[in-house]
Motif scaffolding. Structure first.
Motif, PDB file in Angstrom:
ATOM      1  N   UNK A   1       0.810  -1.230   0.000  1.00 16.53           N
ATOM      2  CA  UNK A   1       0.000   0.000   0.000  1.00 16.53           C
ATOM      3  C   UNK A   1       0.839   1.275   0.000  1.00 16.53           C
TER       4      UNK A   1
ATOM      5  N   UNK B   1      -3.991   9.420   2.638  1.00 16.25           N
ATOM      6  CA  UNK B   1      -4.024   7.968   2.906  1.00 16.25           C
ATOM      7  C   UNK B   1      -2.720   7.509   3.547  1.00 16.25           C
TER       8      UNK B   1
ATOM      9  N   UNK C   1      -2.045   4.689  11.864  1.00 16.26           N
ATOM     10  CA  UNK C   1      -2.378   3.312  12.241  1.00 16.26           C
ATOM     11  C   UNK C   1      -1.139   2.549  12.684  1.00 16.26           C
TER      12      UNK C   1
ATOM     13  N   UNK D   1      -2.278   5.726   7.191  1.00 14.09           N
ATOM     14  CA  UNK D   1      -1.523   4.493   7.434  1.00 14.09           C
ATOM     15  C   UNK D   1      -0.461   4.711   8.497  1.00 14.09           C
TER      16      UNK D   1
END
Lengths: 222, 250, 62
Positions: free
Chosen positions: A173, A197, A204, A201
């Motif tokens: 990703x 995005x 996270x 990530x």
């Protein structure tokens, strides 16, 4: 907890700067592999521009793998990792501090170097800020993944080769969004969406990653 | 966390071994019957597709194997997580058993997919297709799990380390899925679509569903057969197994 | 029969796909049986050498 974090960070940075060659090796690897591509593919600048962002991303991933041997191994061997586990500081916080040190020492130089190499791949100057920003947002996730790989293979005598197998599929990703941001910038469009995005990530990975790393360290040290 | 009492029954190797032994023949029979009926229906009875002709018949095995591959990963990660958190060795045994089955079904889905791609898209392998990329990455995740396990000599350590990897992997699976999906739509690649699934006609739908049920039973049949072997391997020197081998009731 | 085998000219794609899927299932079933047979064999052999215990013993170095 904050003080413990800073103390571990400072200690790891001090150790790292005593062994400058270990910082330099991934950087040299990065430069050498990146300069093999024009030799192997084509020196034509149109061609280089189209592959440049992808090549630099993949090579950056690979060179970040080089530095992981020293991440936990030395501390596991001299027993300081066990000391950390016994201390009242949560192991996840300690792991995050070590990952931060690794990121500052080995990855940030890569991020600084990438725009220079990007110029040699005939990428326009306007794209460089986007590229640096994308790398800054993607590399914390990368550092966490690399540290996880190092922690998972801590119990093995030689974990080097297998870490690539563990980490690289999980980085897909990052690669997709990272190169996408640069491509969008190259076409003069807004690269905000993939950058958001990447930031998501990173959030996270930085929040959940240390828990997984701590779990893997506990198994590895036993 | 407190667990209900029946849950602990599933942590008991003799109980699970006997349960698996009782279930596997039935699962095997059901799976084989459904797969044979479904394959006959799909290959012979169902009419050819208006657009793709006969080659669409791969529809009756390809999505099913892909579905099994994802189910295997989820089963593997969930049981590995249970095994790690509550230290249940049997849960680890299930995870280990699911991995090679999942890996082989993933590879199988890739092969049948590329055999389908050649006549319909004109290429065996399309890098731009998100489903192909997703399955490829899933295969890598299975293989890295197996490689990590193989690197450890101590089984207990391999169990716990690989469980962490499996759980991290399953958190990544949706991220990988959506990233390859968006990647494709952003790249404006060739717009590829199989049969438009919502409007699948009944004559195609019945064998499709038979096959999906058949493959699900097949997966659990294979999983339990492997689990039995895994339990015997792990419990080699325990009293219940040795008593059972001597013919006495443990 | 010939019609089914040729699959409208696409038999070269349909049949290998089915064949590989069948092979994967058969291989998995065979591998599980073989693994079980080997494990049972080892368990029997370990009984022959030592008395069973409730706890697994430490594996001997070969």
């Amino acid at each position: 907890m904050k003080r413990a974090f800073l103390a571990i960070l400072q200690r790891d940075l001090q150790i790292a700067f005593r062994r400058v060659s270990e910082i330099a090796n991934p950087l040299l690897f990065f430069i050498i592999v990146a300069s093999l591509f024009p030799l192997a593919v084509s020196p034509d600048s149109d061609h280089l521009r189209s592959i440049g962002s992808g090549v630099l991303w993949v090579v950056a991933l690979l060179s970040s793998l080089l530095a992981l041997e020293g991440l936990f191994r030395a501390d596991a061997e001299d027993g300081s990792l066990e000391q950390l586990m016994l201390s009242p500081v949560p192991l996840g916080v300690a792991a995050l501090a070590k990952v931060t040190a690794h990121w500052l020492v080995t990855i940030v130089p890569l991020v600084v170097l990438t725009p220079v190499l990007a110029l040699s791949f005939a990428l326009p100057v306007g794209v460089l800020p986007v590229m640096a920003f994308a790398l800054l947002l993607a590399t914390p996730t990368l550092s966490v993944l690399v540290a996880l790989g190092a922690a998972l293979t801590l119990g093995l005598r030689r974990g080097g080769a297998i870490v690539g197998l563990l980490v690289l599929p999980l980085t897909a990703p990052l690669l997709i969004f990272g190169t996408r941001a640069i491509d969008l910038a190259l076409y003069g469009e807004s690269a905000v969406a993939p950058l958001y995005l990447l930031a998501a990530l990173a959030a996270l990975a930085v929040s959940l990653g240390p828990v997984a790393i701590a779990a893997a360290l506990r198994v590895g040290v036993e | 966390m407190k667990l209900p009492r029946w849950f602990h029954l599933f942590g008991s190797p003799p109980f699970v071994y006997r349960l698996a032994g009782a279930l596997t023949p039935w699962l095997g029979i059901i799976a084989c019957t459904l797969l044979i009926v479904g394959a006959y229906w799909g290959l012979v009875v169902a009419p050819p597709d208006a657009v793709q002709g006969e080659v669409y018949r791969i529809l009756y095995i390809h999505p099913q194997t892909a579905y099994v591959s994802m189910m295997a990963y989820v089963v593997m990660a969930v049981t590995a997580g249970i095994g790690y958190i509550w230290r249940i060795k049997l849960a680890h045994a299930v995870a280990v058993s699911a991995a090679p089955i999942g890996a082989s079904f993933t590879a199988c889905a890739l092969v049948s997919g590329s055999l389908w791609g050649r006549p319909t898209w004109g290429t065996y392998w399309e890098w731009g297709d998100p489903r192909i990329m997703f399955e490829t990455l899933l295969l890598f995740l299975f293989l890295s799990y197996l490689a990590l396990r193989a690197a450890f000599e101590d089984r207990d350590k391999a169990d716990r380390v690989s469980a962490i990897l499996a759980v991290v992997g399953v958190v990544n699976v949706p991220i990988i899925h959506y990233s390859v999906l968006w990647w494709n739509t952003l790249h404006q690649g060739p717009t590829i679509s199989k049969l438009d699934s919502p409007s699948m006609a009944t004559e195609f739908l019945i064998p499709f569903l038979i096959m999906i049920t058949g493959f699900t039973f097949c997966f659990y049949w294979l999983l339990l057969s492997r689990l039995k072997a895994e339990i015997v391997e792990r419990e080699r020197d325990t009293r219940w197994l040795q008593d059972a081998l001597q013919g006495g009731r443990p | 029969m010939n019609e089914i085998l040729s699959m409208g000219g696409h038999g070269a794609y349909v049949w290998p796909a089915y064949g590989i899927t069948l092979a994967v299932i058969v291989f998995n079933a065979w591998a599980a049986r073989r693994k079980l047979a080997i494990a049972l064999d080892e368990a029997r052999r370990s009984r022959a050498t030592e008395q069973p215990r409730n706890q697994p013993r430490v594996r001997q170095l070969q």
